[in-house]
Write an enzyme that holds these catalytic residues in place. Sequence first.
Site, PDB file in Angstrom:
ATOM      1  N   ASP A 177       1.864   3.537   2.921  1.00 25.60           N
ATOM      2  CA  ASP A 177       1.259   2.937   1.735  1.00 25.60           C
ATOM      3  C   ASP A 177       2.216   1.903   1.135  1.00 25.60           C
ATOM      4  O   ASP A 177       2.931   1.231   1.883  1.00 25.60           O
ATOM      5  CB  ASP A 177       0.928   4.038   0.722  1.00 25.60           C
ATOM      6  CG  ASP A 177      -0.326   3.748  -0.074  1.00 25.60           C
ATOM      7  OD1 ASP A 177      -0.288   2.847  -0.929  1.00 25.60           O
ATOM      8  OD2 ASP A 177      -1.344   4.421   0.151  1.00 25.60           O
ATOM      9  N   HIS A 237       0.230   2.339  -6.080  1.00 31.01           N
ATOM     10  CA  HIS A 237      -0.796   3.021  -5.305  1.00 31.01           C
ATOM     11  C   HIS A 237      -0.210   4.157  -4.458  1.00 31.01           C
ATOM     12  O   HIS A 237      -0.738   5.279  -4.432  1.00 31.01           O
ATOM     13  CB  HIS A 237      -1.473   1.970  -4.418  1.00 31.01           C
ATOM     14  CG  HIS A 237      -2.643   2.430  -3.622  1.00 31.01           C
ATOM     15  ND1 HIS A 237      -2.520   2.999  -2.369  1.00 31.01           N
ATOM     16  CD2 HIS A 237      -3.976   2.377  -3.869  1.00 31.01           C
ATOM     17  CE1 HIS A 237      -3.720   3.266  -1.886  1.00 31.01           C
ATOM     18  NE2 HIS A 237      -4.632   2.901  -2.773  1.00 31.01           N
ATOM     19  N   SER A 431      -9.172   5.687  -1.258  1.00 28.11           N
ATOM     20  CA  SER A 431      -7.721   5.886  -1.203  1.00 28.11           C
ATOM     21  C   SER A 431      -7.314   7.171  -1.896  1.00 28.11           C
ATOM     22  O   SER A 431      -6.293   7.771  -1.565  1.00 28.11           O
ATOM     23  CB  SER A 431      -6.990   4.719  -1.872  1.00 28.11           C
ATOM     24  OG  SER A 431      -6.986   3.585  -1.056  1.00 28.11           O
TER      25      SER A 431
END
Length: 615
Positions: A177, A237, A431
Amino acid sequence: MAVRQNRNIRLHALTAALALGCAASPAFAGQANLSGLKANGSYDRFIVNYRAGSAPAADTVSLASSLNSAAANTALPAAAKGKRLGLKHLRTMALGGKVVTADTRLNRDEAEALMRQIAADPNVASVELDLMAHQLATPNDTRYGEQWHYAASAVGANLPGAWDRTTGTGMVVAVIDTGIASHTDLNANILPGYDFVSSVSGGNCGDGVNFDCGASEDGDGRDANPNDNSGTTSGYHGTHVAGTIGAVTNNASGVAGVAYGAKVVPLRTLGKRGAGFTSDIADAIVWASGGTVASVPANANPADVINMSLGSDQACTKAYQDAINIATANGAIVVAAAGNSNIDVTGSNPASCNNVISVAASDKNGNRAWYSTYGTSIDITAPGGETCSPNSEFLPLNTDPTTVGCSRSHPADGVLSTLNNNSFGFMQGTSMASPHVAGIVALMQAVSTTPKTTAQIASLLASTARPITAAKCPGGCGPGLVDTAAAVAAAAGGTGPGPGPQTYNNGTDVNIPDNNATGASSNIVVSGRTGNAPSNASVTVNIIHPYKSDLIVDLIAPDGSVYNIHNRTGADADNVSGTFTLNLSSEALNGTWKLRAADRAAQDIGRIDTWSITF
């Protein structure tokens, strides 16, 4: 039911049945509920229900005589050295059950023998263990109550029941990520990772305006520091994803992680604007699984599970497939977000690749999230949340969500996890759904005696999923919403202690449609066993009432054989509950066993609350 007219399906009778509300003749023996017996268990307390109007139900002398007779005909353990087994009536329960204790602790076989002797008395309606209940594993994290997506509910991932069995200790989950930010509610579960972002300048963002997507933002190329330096453009994120998998739990602070006993290896592959090159991501996949990448030190902690909350709108590419094949060969299970483009998953990369568990997203109401990619080839759906939504609940299929925008804001309907500066926040997306499943896979592998393959994991997730109707999921959500407790129980399979009979539980409730002859099915997956089911399997059933004269209940074996448990007619309420002993036909033990309940009249709506099968 139409299935009853199919000559290819075998219908079998019960050798004995118990249904509350149905009068039973005292000429028949009572039911011995053996479902709580464990191979290594030790037992000395029982609940005996005598038939209404029988002498032992009202008279202490007759009660003592009944218990003494059962004790005299039950063999003692060898360690008792000839001592006679004694049974004592402790008290009578509010509804009339007799609490009975033995003066010698009994193992599984001895307890079963005693219970069958007690049940042999025609005055006995039923006998069961007086089992000890324990609190469920409920985290004490201060914001756990806001993590609706973990709940044992119709829309949550049903994690609490799985945490009673495992927290994923010993498992390693790689998160490919944006990297990771330091966080007090996460750091203790983080292992050394790596920064795979190779470009300082980045590349074309595809919007004709920005040309720095994927830039490293740390001023250099690959290095051993996976810290998230692109938080201003990616929203940290990767930290949010990692927290869903492995946030520190039961520390009276912050949030809980799905597999909080596992460790997380953060791999930074997405740079500026949350973007990254395929070449960097493919290398990270190989390295995460323990493979070799030139000029990068060996990974000291190869992953059991790899999570990729990233992708693009195209079919699987060779670079991704080759890397995923290596990871699979190295023993890693690859989990990928299906995408947020409201398209069929066959057009999503890497979710459409072989050897990938693809994950769609659901909202707080159990619908497919309005942005989520969909399709029949989705492997599983998990909570992804909606922090905002358009005016319409669903977009027309293939409508680009970025052209619609969010007109309604409801942040707390998103997924809550860790962010930068020791903060927490809600996000939405596949996600967010994907790390739920990555953590669940870690839990499943932790209880497996031998690691499961990707195909086996996919099969277990599918067979234990809770179906999502077409009305709630335009385009299809694969097998349905993930059920963690059921999936973990299925992964444990026949791995319990000892070779004797074992009990399998469904782990969740299933609503029964009203006035629907096809009914609803609740599944139990049996795996890891050898041979065929014995003829005297016992099934414990609990159907939440009320029902009025219209309920059909069947057990369906893995080979399609149908065993009718209950076919009620009459005017009284119809609450099916109790232990049923079935005369099976030696079907293979392994496979999906289904309890199907159908409501034949538009009178009441209930649910299959719990059920188990023992063999």
